[in-house]
Motif scaffolding. Structure first.
Motif, PDB file in Angstrom:
ATOM      1  N   GLY A 107       0.810  -1.214   0.000  1.00 28.27           N
ATOM      2  CA  GLY A 107       0.000   0.000   0.000  1.00 28.27           C
ATOM      3  C   GLY A 107       0.841   1.259   0.000  1.00 28.27           C
ATOM      4  N   PHE A 108       1.873   1.297   0.856  1.00 27.70           N
ATOM      5  CA  PHE A 108       2.732   2.477   0.886  1.00 27.70           C
ATOM      6  C   PHE A 108       3.518   2.626  -0.416  1.00 27.70           C
ATOM      7  N   LEU A 109       3.963   1.515  -0.989  1.00 25.78           N
ATOM      8  CA  LEU A 109       4.667   1.589  -2.273  1.00 25.78           C
ATOM      9  C   LEU A 109       3.720   2.054  -3.377  1.00 25.78           C
ATOM     10  N   ARG A 110       2.471   1.637  -3.283  1.00 25.01           N
ATOM     11  CA  ARG A 110       1.452   2.083  -4.256  1.00 25.01           C
ATOM     12  C   ARG A 110       1.221   3.589  -4.150  1.00 25.01           C
ATOM     13  N   LEU A 111       1.121   4.089  -2.915  1.00 19.88           N
ATOM     14  CA  LEU A 111       0.951   5.538  -2.733  1.00 19.88           C
ATOM     15  C   LEU A 111       2.166   6.305  -3.245  1.00 19.88           C
ATOM     16  N   ALA A 112       3.359   5.753  -3.018  1.00 23.83           N
ATOM     17  CA  ALA A 112       4.574   6.417  -3.493  1.00 23.83           C
ATOM     18  C   ALA A 112       4.577   6.528  -5.019  1.00 23.83           C
ATOM     19  N   LYS A 113       4.055   5.513  -5.690  1.00 28.80           N
ATOM     20  CA  LYS A 113       3.947   5.584  -7.152  1.00 28.80           C
ATOM     21  C   LYS A 113       2.876   6.580  -7.575  1.00 28.80           C
ATOM     22  N   LYS A 114       1.806   6.667  -6.800  1.00 23.72           N
ATOM     23  CA  LYS A 114       0.707   7.583  -7.121  1.00 23.72           C
ATOM     24  C   LYS A 114       1.106   9.046  -6.900  1.00 23.72           C
ATOM     25  N   TYR A 115       1.943   9.301  -5.881  1.00 22.69           N
ATOM     26  CA  TYR A 115       2.365  10.659  -5.532  1.00 22.69           C
ATOM     27  C   TYR A 115       3.898  10.749  -5.466  1.00 22.69           C
ATOM     28  N   PRO A 116       4.583  10.531  -6.579  1.00 27.37           N
ATOM     29  CA  PRO A 116       6.051  10.455  -6.548  1.00 27.37           C
ATOM     30  C   PRO A 116       6.758  11.764  -6.204  1.00 27.37           C
ATOM     31  N   LYS A 117       6.083  12.886  -6.348  1.00 23.78           N
ATOM     32  CA  LYS A 117       6.733  14.162  -6.029  1.00 23.78           C
ATOM     33  C   LYS A 117       6.838  14.395  -4.529  1.00 23.78           C
ATOM     34  N   ARG A 118       5.933  13.808  -3.731  1.00 28.84           N
ATOM     35  CA  ARG A 118       5.970  14.060  -2.294  1.00 28.84           C
ATOM     36  C   ARG A 118       6.235  12.834  -1.433  1.00 28.84           C
ATOM     37  N   ILE A 119       6.100  11.627  -1.999  1.00 26.67           N
ATOM     38  CA  ILE A 119       6.376  10.414  -1.218  1.00 26.67           C
ATOM     39  C   ILE A 119       7.601   9.731  -1.815  1.00 26.67           C
ATOM     40  N   LYS A 120       8.642   9.641  -1.001  1.00 31.73           N
ATOM     41  CA  LYS A 120       9.904   9.042  -1.442  1.00 31.73           C
ATOM     42  C   LYS A 120      10.137   7.741  -0.677  1.00 31.73           C
ATOM     43  N   VAL A 121      10.694   6.766  -1.364  1.00 28.86           N
ATOM     44  CA  VAL A 121      10.959   5.458  -0.773  1.00 28.86           C
ATOM     45  C   VAL A 121      12.453   5.316  -0.521  1.00 28.86           C
ATOM     46  N   VAL A 122      12.798   4.914   0.698  1.00 31.56           N
ATOM     47  CA  VAL A 122      14.180   4.658   1.078  1.00 31.56           C
ATOM     48  C   VAL A 122      14.265   3.195   1.503  1.00 31.56           C
ATOM     49  N   ALA A 123      15.216   2.471   0.953  1.00 30.58           N
ATOM     50  CA  ALA A 123      15.431   1.075   1.339  1.00 30.58           C
ATOM     51  C   ALA A 123      15.996   1.039   2.752  1.00 30.58           C
ATOM     52  N   ALA A 124      15.206   0.529   3.689  1.00 29.29           N
ATOM     53  CA  ALA A 124      15.590   0.548   5.102  1.00 29.29           C
ATOM     54  C   ALA A 124      16.409  -0.673   5.513  1.00 29.29           C
ATOM     55  N   ASN A 125      16.651  -1.589   4.593  1.00 31.34           N
ATOM     56  CA  ASN A 125      17.451  -2.764   4.941  1.00 31.34           C
ATOM     57  C   ASN A 125      18.925  -2.576   4.570  1.00 31.34           C
ATOM     58  N   GLN A 126      19.312  -1.324   4.365  1.00 34.46           N
ATOM     59  CA  GLN A 126      20.711  -0.978   4.112  1.00 34.46           C
ATOM     60  C   GLN A 126      21.385  -0.636   5.440  1.00 34.46           C
ATOM     61  N   ALA A 127      22.663  -0.380   5.388  1.00 31.95           N
ATOM     62  CA  ALA A 127      23.379   0.100   6.577  1.00 31.95           C
ATOM     63  C   ALA A 127      22.738   1.402   7.050  1.00 31.95           C
ATOM     64  N   ILE A 128      22.693   1.597   8.355  1.00 31.22           N
ATOM     65  CA  ILE A 128      22.027   2.770   8.923  1.00 31.22           C
ATOM     66  C   ILE A 128      22.604   4.069   8.360  1.00 31.22           C
ATOM     67  N   GLU A 129      23.893   4.099   8.087  1.00 32.01           N
ATOM     68  CA  GLU A 129      24.519   5.307   7.533  1.00 32.01           C
ATOM     69  C   GLU A 129      23.973   5.618   6.138  1.00 32.01           C
ATOM     70  N   LYS A 130      23.729   4.586   5.350  1.00 34.57           N
ATOM     71  CA  LYS A 130      23.183   4.769   3.998  1.00 34.57           C
ATOM     72  C   LYS A 130      21.730   5.227   4.071  1.00 34.57           C
ATOM     73  N   VAL A 131      20.961   4.638   4.974  1.00 35.73           N
ATOM     74  CA  VAL A 131      19.565   5.067   5.162  1.00 35.73           C
ATOM     75  C   VAL A 131      19.540   6.537   5.556  1.00 35.73           C
ATOM     76  N   HIS A 132      20.399   6.907   6.488  1.00 37.48           N
ATOM     77  CA  HIS A 132      20.489   8.298   6.942  1.00 37.48           C
ATOM     78  C   HIS A 132      20.846   9.227   5.786  1.00 37.48           C
ATOM     79  N   ALA A 133      21.828   8.843   4.998  1.00 42.05           N
ATOM     80  CA  ALA A 133      22.251   9.668   3.858  1.00 42.05           C
ATOM     81  C   ALA A 133      21.119   9.815   2.839  1.00 42.05           C
ATOM     82  N   ASP A 134      20.409   8.722   2.580  1.00 40.18           N
ATOM     83  CA  ASP A 134      19.293   8.781   1.622  1.00 40.18           C
ATOM     84  C   ASP A 134      18.191   9.712   2.122  1.00 40.18           C
ATOM     85  N   ILE A 135      17.886   9.641   3.408  1.00 39.30           N
ATOM     86  CA  ILE A 135      16.866  10.519   3.989  1.00 39.30           C
ATOM     87  C   ILE A 135      17.307  11.977   3.886  1.00 39.30           C
ATOM     88  N   LEU A 136      18.543  12.255   4.236  1.00 41.20           N
ATOM     89  CA  LEU A 136      19.048  13.631   4.154  1.00 41.20           C
ATOM     90  C   LEU A 136      18.992  14.167   2.737  1.00 41.20           C
TER      91      LEU A 136
END
Length: 108
Positions: free
Chosen positions: A73-102
């Motif tokens: 459902g969340f991935l579906r919403l991200a596709k529906k509203y790609p300008k405001r909903i961004k997907v970050v792969a959370a199964n990466q190293a915490i530093e990479k997740v942090h960098a992607d969020i920033l």
């Protein structure tokens, strides 16, 4: 509003379009500039939640199918509203997740 759309509209089968319209009415069309979905396979998220001292809450005790539908459902919403909903792969190293969020936060 996004969580309501997923949990009630999709997972509780009230209808995604109907839930979005209700959210639009309730918020008068107000949505965040950015929403970040921390995506990972549902079994990883549940295993992480089990490791917390407080244990699983009511939603986390739902069956695996429910959690798969939440993720979809969340991935579906991200596709529906790609300008405001961004997907970050959370199964990466915490530093990479942090960098992607920033990267997304600093880009607004």
């Amino acid at each position: 509003a996004d969580s309501s759309a997923v949990y009630q509209g999709i997972c509780r089968k009230l209808g995604l379009d109907w839930t979005i319209k209700l959210n639009d009415f309730a918020t008068q069309g107000l949505y965040p500039d950015l929403a970040i979905v921390l995506d990972q396979p549902e079994h990883i998220g549940i295993n992480r939640a089990r490791q917390r001292a407080s244990g699983l809450d009511r939603m986390e005790r739902e069956k695996g199918e429910f959690h798969r539908n939440v993720r979809k459902g969340f991935l579906r919403l991200a596709k529906k509203y790609p300008k405001r909903i961004k997907v970050v792969a959370a199964n990466q190293a915490i530093e990479k997740v942090h960098a992607d969020i920033l990267e997304w936060v600093n880009g607004i």
